[in-house]
Design an enzyme around this catalytic site. Sequence first.
Site, short mmCIF file in Angstrom:
data_model
loop_
_atom_site.label_atom_id
_atom_site.label_comp_id
_atom_site.label_asym_id
_atom_site.label_seq_id
_atom_site.Cartn_x
_atom_site.Cartn_y
_atom_site.Cartn_z
N ASP A 10 0.86 -1.19 0.00
CA ASP A 10 0.00 0.00 0.00
C ASP A 10 0.89 1.23 0.00
O ASP A 10 2.09 1.15 0.29
CB ASP A 10 -0.91 0.00 1.25
CG ASP A 10 -1.82 1.22 1.29
OD1 ASP A 10 -2.46 1.50 0.26
OD2 ASP A 10 -1.88 1.90 2.32
N SER A 11 0.28 2.37 -0.28
CA SER A 11 1.02 3.63 -0.24
C SER A 11 1.42 4.00 1.19
O SER A 11 2.30 4.82 1.38
CB SER A 11 0.15 4.74 -0.82
OG SER A 11 -1.09 4.80 -0.13
N CYS A 73 -3.72 -0.90 -2.11
CA CYS A 73 -3.97 0.51 -2.39
C CYS A 73 -4.90 0.63 -3.61
O CYS A 73 -4.57 0.14 -4.69
CB CYS A 73 -2.65 1.19 -2.67
SG CYS A 73 -2.80 2.93 -3.08
N GLU A 152 -6.68 9.78 9.02
CA GLU A 152 -5.35 9.69 9.64
C GLU A 152 -5.29 10.54 10.91
O GLU A 152 -4.56 10.22 11.84
CB GLU A 152 -4.26 10.08 8.65
CG GLU A 152 -4.28 9.14 7.45
CD GLU A 152 -2.92 8.75 6.93
OE1 GLU A 152 -1.93 9.40 7.26
OE2 GLU A 152 -2.88 7.76 6.15
N CYS A 184 -11.28 3.13 -1.29
CA CYS A 184 -10.02 3.66 -0.74
C CYS A 184 -9.76 2.92 0.56
O CYS A 184 -10.70 2.62 1.32
CB CYS A 184 -10.17 5.16 -0.48
SG CYS A 184 -8.75 5.89 0.36
N HIS A 186 -8.78 3.84 3.31
CA HIS A 186 -9.14 4.53 4.56
C HIS A 186 -10.64 4.56 4.85
O HIS A 186 -11.04 4.76 5.99
CB HIS A 186 -8.64 5.98 4.51
CG HIS A 186 -7.15 6.12 4.58
ND1 HIS A 186 -6.30 5.45 3.74
CD2 HIS A 186 -6.37 6.86 5.40
CE1 HIS A 186 -5.05 5.77 4.04
NE2 HIS A 186 -5.06 6.62 5.03
N1 DGL Z 1 -4.06 3.90 -0.14
C1 DGL Z 1 -4.68 4.96 -0.91
C2 DGL Z 1 -5.88 4.37 -1.67
O1 DGL Z 1 -6.45 3.37 -1.29
C3 DGL Z 1 -5.11 6.13 -0.05
C4 DGL Z 1 -3.95 6.95 0.46
C5 DGL Z 1 -3.13 7.58 -0.65
O2 DGL Z 1 -3.60 8.53 -1.31
O3 DGL Z 1 -2.02 7.11 -0.87
O4 DGL Z 1 -6.24 4.89 -2.69
#
Ligand code: DGL
Length: 269
Positions: A10-11, A73, A152, A184, A186
Amino acid sequence: MSGAPVGIFDSGVGGLTVVREIQRQLPRESVVYFGDTARVPYGSKSPETVIRFSKELASFLLSKGVKMIVAACNTASSVSLPALEEFCPVPVIGVIEPGARAAAASTRNGIVGVIGTLGTISSGAYQNALRGIEGVKAVVAQPCPLLVPLVEEGWLDHEITTRVVEEYMKPLKSEGIDTLVLGCTHYPLLKPVFGRVLGPGVTLVDSAEAAAAAVARRLGEDVEGMPGERAPDYRFYVSDIPLKFQEIAQRFLGRSIPLVTQVELGEAR
Ligand code: DGL
């Protein structure tokens, strides 16, 4: 290969929602996780950059001997899946297709909403996947870039978050969606807020849950599941350990991460 771990990237820390689901649905599987915390967010970056980063993270996971790679991600899944599939010798699972399928299975009126980062929504990946499935008549897509920082920050039950969600949901409500894809990493943490704002008539599809179910299906097909009764092993790697890392990670995983290893980006290539 059956005893090898599942690789998840993931990012940042958001992909821990997918780890949590894998742990729930596949408690015997070992996991190697990489969160690119030094370069998060991906949601506002160009597709070219996200593809390059995704390949670097996949290379790192491959060096750890994973039997499959899950792009947790949504932004990475939406733009880099074809490149990853070409590049990786193991199966690659993204979150888009499973999320779209789960939404199509749940909608009754055929009007599906999808929300995500700017990158995910601009890519059109969810919209294309949804429109290709029978039963989906219309897709209403909405980028929600303010939601990642609010999650976050831990403002999961804050009136400002509710106001922001209300604002973002206006066009989806007026189009009459009966299903919403939380596209997403989050957004699953905001399910109670979406539930309150949209009401019980709208089904929320959690892309993390759908992705873990896709991993489970794949383990029953061409990839072997973990044999025996051995306790699973979880390894967490990140490219930076930012301030409040444990607090944020705990919010996503539901428990603290006992051991996290920081890897230099050069080593992740
Ligand atoms: N993990 C990213 C997503 O699911 C969200 C956070 C980011 O923008 O890196 O798109």
